[in-house]
Write a protein that holds these residues in place. Structure first.
Motif, PDB file in Angstrom:
ATOM      1  N   ILE A 220      42.731  31.510  34.003  1.00  0.00           N
ATOM      2  CA  ILE A 220      42.686  32.742  34.791  1.00  0.00           C
ATOM      3  C   ILE A 220      43.782  32.687  35.834  1.00  0.00           C
ATOM      4  CG2 ILE A 220      40.240  33.208  34.413  1.00  0.00           C
ATOM      5  CD1 ILE A 220      39.654  31.943  37.106  1.00  0.00           C
ATOM      6  N   GLY A 221      44.144  33.874  36.377  1.00  0.00           N
ATOM      7  CA  GLY A 221      45.262  33.899  37.311  1.00  0.00           C
ATOM      8  C   GLY A 221      45.267  35.072  38.247  1.00  0.00           C
ATOM      9  N   GLU A 222      46.399  35.814  38.239  1.00  0.00           N
ATOM     10  CA  GLU A 222      46.667  36.786  39.298  1.00  0.00           C
ATOM     11  C   GLU A 222      45.638  37.907  39.405  1.00  0.00           C
ATOM     12  OE1 GLU A 222      49.290  37.533  35.690  1.00  0.00           O
ATOM     13  OE2 GLU A 222      48.760  35.841  36.955  1.00  0.00           O
ATOM     14  N   PHE A 223      45.221  38.483  38.266  1.00  0.00           N
ATOM     15  CA  PHE A 223      44.249  39.567  38.331  1.00  0.00           C
ATOM     16  C   PHE A 223      42.891  39.066  38.801  1.00  0.00           C
ATOM     17  CE2 PHE A 223      46.774  42.611  35.662  1.00  0.00           C
ATOM     18  CZ  PHE A 223      46.705  43.652  36.576  1.00  0.00           C
ATOM     19  N   SER A 224      42.576  37.817  38.517  1.00  0.00           N
ATOM     20  CA  SER A 224      41.338  37.241  39.024  1.00  0.00           C
ATOM     21  C   SER A 224      41.362  37.177  40.542  1.00  0.00           C
ATOM     22  CB  SER A 224      41.138  35.840  38.434  1.00  0.00           C
ATOM     23  OG  SER A 224      41.081  35.888  37.027  1.00  0.00           O
ATOM     24  N   PHE A 225      42.529  36.836  41.110  1.00  0.00           N
ATOM     25  CA  PHE A 225      42.656  36.815  42.564  1.00  0.00           C
ATOM     26  C   PHE A 225      42.502  38.219  43.151  1.00  0.00           C
ATOM     27  CE2 PHE A 225      45.698  33.000  41.958  1.00  0.00           C
ATOM     28  CZ  PHE A 225      44.615  32.170  41.745  1.00  0.00           C
ATOM     29  N   ILE A 226      43.084  39.201  42.465  1.00  0.00           N
ATOM     30  CA  ILE A 226      42.984  40.584  42.961  1.00  0.00           C
ATOM     31  C   ILE A 226      41.535  41.056  42.950  1.00  0.00           C
ATOM     32  CG2 ILE A 226      43.662  42.970  42.493  1.00  0.00           C
ATOM     33  CD1 ILE A 226      46.275  41.887  41.361  1.00  0.00           C
ATOM     34  N   LEU A 227      40.827  40.774  41.858  1.00  0.00           N
ATOM     35  CA  LEU A 227      39.420  41.171  41.778  1.00  0.00           C
ATOM     36  C   LEU A 227      38.586  40.431  42.823  1.00  0.00           C
ATOM     37  CD1 LEU A 227      38.928  41.278  37.909  1.00  0.00           C
ATOM     38  CD2 LEU A 227      38.711  43.211  39.472  1.00  0.00           C
ATOM     39  N   ALA A 228      38.879  39.139  43.010  1.00  0.00           N
ATOM     40  CA  ALA A 228      38.129  38.375  44.003  1.00  0.00           C
ATOM     41  C   ALA A 228      38.381  38.911  45.413  1.00  0.00           C
ATOM     42  CB  ALA A 228      38.507  36.906  43.919  1.00  0.00           C
ATOM     43  N   THR A 229      39.633  39.259  45.701  1.00  0.00           N
ATOM     44  CA  THR A 229      39.955  39.803  47.028  1.00  0.00           C
ATOM     45  C   THR A 229      39.246  41.128  47.249  1.00  0.00           C
ATOM     46  OG1 THR A 229      42.128  38.742  46.958  1.00  0.00           O
ATOM     47  CG2 THR A 229      41.829  40.536  48.527  1.00  0.00           C
ATOM     48  N   LEU A 230      39.223  41.976  46.234  1.00  0.00           N
ATOM     49  CA  LEU A 230      38.517  43.252  46.365  1.00  0.00           C
ATOM     50  C   LEU A 230      37.021  43.024  46.543  1.00  0.00           C
ATOM     51  CD1 LEU A 230      38.552  46.336  46.280  1.00  0.00           C
ATOM     52  CD2 LEU A 230      38.383  46.205  43.786  1.00  0.00           C
ATOM     53  N   GLY A 231      36.461  42.081  45.780  1.00  0.00           N
ATOM     54  CA  GLY A 231      35.043  41.780  45.936  1.00  0.00           C
ATOM     55  C   GLY A 231      34.715  41.253  47.314  1.00  0.00           C
ATOM     56  N   ARG A 232      35.628  40.453  47.866  1.00  0.00           N
ATOM     57  CA  ARG A 232      35.416  39.940  49.231  1.00  0.00           C
ATOM     58  C   ARG A 232      35.502  41.082  50.241  1.00  0.00           C
ATOM     59  NH1 ARG A 232      33.034  37.898  52.315  1.00  0.00           N
ATOM     60  NH2 ARG A 232      33.486  36.188  53.748  1.00  0.00           N
TER      61      ARG A 232
END
Length: 451
Positions: A220-232
Motif C-alpha cells: 500500500i502507498g500514497e492513496f492509503s495515506f490520503i484516505l488515512a488523513t481524511l479519516g483522521r
C-alpha cells in the motif's frame, strides 16, 4: 479500505526494474491500479458526505456521487479529445528547437499542468490527471523520448515520496500495538495477493500471471495515506490506526521487490508438480521462423549524408538497418518510406534498447559531432557484448580512446580527407594506380591515421 489501494509509485518502479512493465503482467497490474485509483477518488468524494458532523442524506450522497462521476467523465473526454491535438503540437514545436533541456521542461510542465488542473478544476486526484497526461503522451511519436527524459524526475519524485513516508512514521506507536501491526501487514501481504490471484484465475488468466500480479499488489502507498488523513480529519480513524497504516505501508513497500522475485520459484514449483501428475509431457512446439532477419540487423546512429549511404548499403546487402535520429522530420519521413527509425538520443539506454541493439550484429555511429561516443559504446557493450561497433571520429587522436571504450573499428574524418586530397594530387601529377594505392596504404598504416 485504505489497505486495498496499492502504491502506483512502488508497483511501476518494481515492474520497470524487472522489465515487466510492458508485459501482460504489467498491463494487468497497471489496469488494476487505475480501477483502484478511480474507486478511491469516488470514496474521497463520498466519505465527507457519509460520516462526520456534516453527514448528508441519501439524496445529497447520490448528487455528490453523480457530480464526481460527471467531473471524471468530463476530464477524460476533454483530456483525450483536446489533449491528443494540443499536446503533440506542443511537443513538435519544442522538438524543432533541438534543445534537450526545453524538451525535458515541457514534459514536466505538461504532466504537472494536467495533474494540477485535474485536481483544481475537476476535483479528481492528481494521480489520475498525471496518468491521463502520460496516456496522451504515450500515444504520440514523442513517447519514447518523453519517457527517457522523464526518468530522472521519476526517480527524484520517488525518493521524495519515501522521504515523506518516513516523516509520517512513529515507530513507538507501532511497538505499542505489535499484534495489530502484524495482522494489518498480513492482510496486505497475504490476503490481497490471494484475492487478486483468485479473481484473475476466475477470469481465465494463467497462474503465472495471476501470481505475479497478486504479489505486485501486495503493498500500500500514497492513496492509503490520503484516505488515512481524511479519516483522521473526519475523526473516524484514531491516530494509532494511522501509525499502523504508515508502518504497514513502509514494510510492504520494502518487501514487495523481494516478493516479486519469488514468482519464478513458485512458477517452477507449480510446473514440477503438474509434470509429476501428468501421464505424458509434450515437447514444446518449435519456434516459428518469422523471417525477421534478426541475424542480420544493424543500428545506425545519425541519418546525415554518411548515415544515408551506410543505410542504403546495408539494405542492398540484406542487412535490416534501424536508424536512431534526433530530427523528428527525418524519423517521420523514414517511417513513411518503410524504414525502421527511432526518435531519440542515442546516449539514452532506453533508446538503444528500443532500437534493438541487444539483438543487432552491428552498430554504426555515423553522426557528426557526437561528444559522448565513448559512453554510447560502453552502454552498447553492456547490452550486447558481441556486437561489432564502427565509430566515426573527427580526429585521429580520438581513435585510441574509442577503441579502449570498446569500438571495433574507427574511421577518422581528417584521415579520409587526407586520403582524398592525396589521391587527387597524385592523379594530377600523373601517378599510376599502383603508386596511388601504395600511398593510400602507407597513410592508413601510419599511427596517426587511426582506423
Amino acid at each position: 479500505l485504505a489497505l486495498s489501494v496499492a502504491s502506483t509509485v512502488v508497483l511501476t518502479r518494481v515492474l520497470s526494474d524487472r522489465g515487466e512493465l510492458h508485459t501482460a503482467t504489467g498491463r494487468i497490474a497497471v489496469g488494476w491500479l487505475i480501477v483502484e485509483d478511480v474507486f478511491t477518488v469516488v470514496v474521497l468524494v463520498l466519505l465527507p458526505e457519509l460520516v462526520g458532523d456534516n453527514a448528508a442524506g441519501f439524496g445529497q450522497v447520490a448528487a455528490a456521487l453523480a457530480l464526481a462521476l460527471g467531473k471524471m467523465a468530463a476530464l477524460v473526454v476533454l483530456t483525450l479529445v483536446v489533449g491528443q491535438r494540443v499536446v503533440p503540437w506542443v511537443f513538435g514545436q519544442v522538438a524543432a528547437t533541438r534543445s534537450r533541456e526545453l524538451f525535458t521542461l515541457t514534459v514536466l510542465v505538461v504532466a504537472l499542468g494536467i495533474a494540477v488542473g485535474s485536481a483544481k478544476v475537476f476535483g479528481v486526484s492528481m494521480a489520475l490527471g498525471a496518468f491521463l497526461a502520460g496516456m496522451i503522451v504515450g500515444r504520440t511519436e514523442f513517447s519514447l523520448r518523453a519517457a527517457v527524459e522523464a526518468l530522472p524526475m521519476r526517480d527524484a519524485f520517488a525518493v521524495l515520496f519515501f522521504v515523506a513516508s518516513g516523516l509520517l512514521f512513529d515507530p513507538a506507536a507501532v511497538l505499542r500495538t505489535p499484534w495489530a501491526f502484524l495482522a494489518t501487514s498480513a492482510i496486505v501481504l497475504v490476503s490481497k495477493p490471494l484475492a487478486a490471484l483468485v479473481v484473475l484465475r476466475w477470469l481465465g488468466q494463467p497462474l503465472s500471471t495471476g501470481l505475479a500480479v497478486g504479489l505486485s499488489l501486495g503493498q500500500i502507498g500514497e492513496f492509503s495515506f490520503i484516505l488515512a488523513t481524511l479519516g483522521r480529519t473526519l475523526d473516524v480513524l484514531p491516530e494509532a490506526a494511522v501509525q499502523i497504516l504508515v508502518g504497514t505501508a513502509l514494510l510492504t513497500m520494502t518487501l514487495n521487490p523481494f516478493l516479486m522475485g519469488t514468482t519464478v520459484i513458485w512458477n517452477n514449483w507449480y510446473r514440477r508438480s503438474q509434470r509429476g501428475h501428468s501421464k505424458a509431457v509434450l515437447a514444446p512446439a518449435p519456434e516459428p521462423d518469422t523471417g525477421s532477419g534478426l541475424l542480420h540487423r544493424a543500428v545506425v546512429v545519425g541519418y546525415g549524408p554518411v548515415g544515408q549511404s551506410i543505410t542504403r548499403l546495408l539494405r542492398e546487402n540484406g542487412v535490416v538497418p534501424t536508424v536512431v535520429e534526433l530530427n523528428l522530420e527525418t524519423v517521420r519521413r523514414l517511417q513513411a518510406e518503410g524504414f525502421q527509425a527511432v526518435y531519440g538520443d542515442a546516449d539514452r539506454q532506453e533508446v538503444l534498447v528500443s532500437a534493438g541493439v541487444a539483438d543487432a550484429k552491428g552498430l554504426i555511429l555515423s553522426a557528426s559531432g557526437l561528444t559522448n561516443s565513448r559512453e554510447i559504446i560502453r552502454c552498447v557493450r553492456e547490452l550486447n557484448p558481441e556486437i561489432r561497433i564502427l565509430v566515426r571520429a573527427h580526429f585521429a587522436s580520438e581513435g585510441a580512446a574509442l577503441r579502449g571504450a570498446g569500438a571495433t573499428a574507427v574511421v577518422v574524418d581528417e584521415s579520409e580527407v587526407a586520403l582524398g586530397c592525396i589521391e587527387v594530387i597524385l592523379r594530377e601529377l600523373g601517378a599510376t594506380a599502383e603508386q596511388i594505392d601504395r600511398e593510400r596504404d602507407r597513410l592508413r598504416a601510419s599511427p596517426k591515421a587511426e582506423r
